[in-house]
Design an enzyme around this catalytic site. Structure first.
Site, short mmCIF file in Angstrom:
data_model
loop_
_atom_site.label_atom_id
_atom_site.label_comp_id
_atom_site.label_asym_id
_atom_site.label_seq_id
_atom_site.Cartn_x
_atom_site.Cartn_y
_atom_site.Cartn_z
N LYS A 126 -10.96 -3.26 -3.36
CA LYS A 126 -11.80 -2.05 -3.43
C LYS A 126 -11.09 -0.93 -4.18
CE LYS A 126 -13.68 -2.56 1.27
NZ LYS A 126 -12.79 -2.67 2.42
N LYS A 143 -5.24 -9.64 -6.21
CA LYS A 143 -6.49 -9.93 -5.50
C LYS A 143 -7.57 -8.92 -5.88
CE LYS A 143 -6.52 -7.40 -1.20
NZ LYS A 143 -7.42 -7.25 -0.11
N LYS A 145 0.82 -1.22 0.00
CA LYS A 145 0.00 0.00 0.00
C LYS A 145 0.85 1.27 0.00
CE LYS A 145 -4.40 -1.76 1.38
NZ LYS A 145 -5.62 -1.71 2.12
#
Ligand code: AQP
Length: 345
Positions: free
Chosen positions: A210, A207, A115
Site C-alpha cells: 500500500k 512485495k 518500516k
C-alpha cells in the site's frame, strides 16, 4: 493438551490503497474459509496509527476495508466483521502481552526493521510493539487459525511464542482457575497458494504494498478496467517467452509473479497456467491477464463503490459486529485478569 474450538481470525489495516496482494494473500482466502469455519474479520484501525499518527482519511479508509470485505463476499451475518478500536479488550490484552514478550523477540522482527528504516530512534513505540497488539487481536478470541500473506509469518510465530510463555508462566493459575493445561492456543498460520506473496509490478524483488509511492507498482481493488490494463501492460518483465514448466520460473521473479497472479485469480496452479501459456510472449500473456483481472476485480471494485456510497450501512455492520466481538472478548479478559491476579470487584 487443551482442546480449543476451531476459530479463524484475521485483520486488514485501513491504511488506504487496498491492492491485489491484500486480496489474493488475505481477503479472497477469508471468503473461502467462511464456508467451513467460524470466522472473525477485523479492520485493525489501531494498527493504522503505528505508521502515521494523524490520518484525516482514517474513517473513510476503515469503511473502504469493510466495503472490500463485503464486496469480496464475506457475509457479516455468518461471520463477525468489526473494527478493532471498538472492542477495548484488544488494548487491554496487548498491555499484558507487552509484559510477556521480550525486547529481543521484537527486535528481531523484520517488518519493524523495514518500516523503521535507518531512523529507528524516530519510529513510534507502537510500531515496535505492533506484533504484541497483533497477538492480542488473535488470542483475544483464542483463534486457532489465521489466514495471512507470507509477510506476516514472523508475527504469527511471535504470537505462538507469546501464547506459549503465557501458558507456561501462568500454568498454575490457569489450572487453578479451571482452564486446564493451556489458556491460549498455539495458533496456526494459514499461508499458501501461488499468491502468498504478490510482488510489485515494477520490481519483482519487492512485495506489492500500500505504501509504495508508485501507483504502477500495484493494482488497487478500485482501479477501473483501463487502469488495470495500463498497469499490467507496463509491468516489468524479461525478454524470454514464458517457460512450459514451473521450474523455468526460477530466477525470473517478474515472470513468476505474473504467473502466480494469473494462477490465483483463476484458482489454478502455476504449472497449469504454464501448460496453457508456455512458449507465449509476454504481450499475449499480459492480454489474457488483463481480461482475467478485469473480470475478477471489476465487480468487486463496483460493489465497493456502491457500498461506500452508503456509509451508514457500513457503520451498522461494524457496530453489530463489534457488539458480537466484544461479547467473546469480555470472557477472555475476565479469565486473563483472574489468571494474572488482578482483583475483580
Ligand atoms: N503483497 C502481498 N502479497 C500477499 N499478501 C499480502 N498482504 C499484504 N501485502 C501482500 C496481506 O494482506 C493482509 C493485510 O495486510 P495489512 O493491512 O496488515 O498490511 P501489510 O501487511 O503491512 O501490507 P501492505 O498492504 O503492503 O501495507 P504496507 O505498505 O503498509 O506494508 C495481511 O494478511 C498481509 O499478509
Amino acid at each position: 493438551m487443551t482442546d480449543f474450538k476451531e476459530r479463524v481470525f484475521s485483520g486488514v489495516q485501513p491504511t488506504g490503497n487496498l491492492h491485489l496482494g491484500n486480496y489474493l494473500g488475505a481477503i479472497k482466502r477469508f471468503v473461502e474459509l467462511q464456508e467451513s469455519r467460524d470466522c472473525i474479520y477485523c479492520v485493525v484501525d489501531m494498527h493504522a496509527l503505528t505508521a502515521q499518527l494523524y490520518q484525516p482519511d482514517l474513517p473513510a479508509q476503515t469503511r473502504e476495508v469493510t466495503a472490500a470485505f463485503l464486496a469480496c463476499g464475506i457475509d457479516p451475518a455468518r461471520n463477525i466483521v468489526f473494527n478493532q478500536s471498538q472492542v477495548s479488550g484488544h488494548a487491554e490484552l496487548a498491555w499484558i502481552f507487552n509484559c510477556v514478550a521480550r525486547m529481543g523477540w521484537l527486535g528481531r522482527m523484520t517488518q519493524f526493521k523495514e518500516k523503521a528504516g535507518k531512523d529507528r530512534e524516530n519510529a513510534s513505540v507502537g510500531l515496535f510493539a505492533y506484533p504484541n497488539l497483533m497477538a492480542a487481536d488473535i488470542l483475544l478470541y483464542r483463534a486457532t487459525h489465521v489466514p495471512v500473506g507470507e509477510d506476516q509469518k514472523q508475527h504469527l510465530e511471535l504470537t505462538r511464542d507469546i501464547a506459549q510463555k503465557f501458558n507456561v508462566d501462568f500454568a498454575e493459575a490457569i489450572a487453578g482457575h479451571g482452564h486446564g493445561e493451556a489458556y491460549f492456543p498455539l495458533t496456526e498460520p494459514l499461508i499458501g497458494g501461488p499468491a502468498a506473496r504478490v510482488m510489485s509490478l515494477r520490481d519483482g524483488s519487492k512485495k506489492m504494498s500500500k505504501s509504495d509511492p508508485s501507483d504502477y507498482s500495484r493494482i488497487n481493488l478500485t482501479d477501473d478496467a483501463d487502469t488495470i490494463a495500463q498497469k499490467v501492460r507496463k509491468a516489468k518483465t524479461d525478454a524470454e517467452p514464458l517457460p512450459s514448466e514451473a521450474a523455468g520460473l526460477a530466477k525470473r521473479p517478474e515472470a513468476e509473479n505474473l504467473v502466480g497472479i494469473y494462477a490465483a485469480l483463476s484458482n489454478r496452479e502455476p504449472a497449469e497456467v504454464l501448460g496453457e501459456f508456455g512458449g507465449s510472449q509476454f504481450s499475449a500473456f499480459k492480454g489474457a491477464l488483463v481480461d482475467l483481472a478485469v473480470d475478477r476485480l471489476g465487480p468487486i471494485g463496483a460493489e465497493m463503490k456502491r457500498l461506500q456510497a452508503d456509509p451508514a450501512h457500513i457503520d451498522r455492520v461494524l457496530a453489530e459486529g463489534s457488539e458480537r466481538a466484544a461479547a467473546i472478548a469480555a470472557e477472555t479478559i475476565v479469565a486473563v485478569k483472574d489468571i494474572v491476579g488482578f482483583v475483580r470487584h
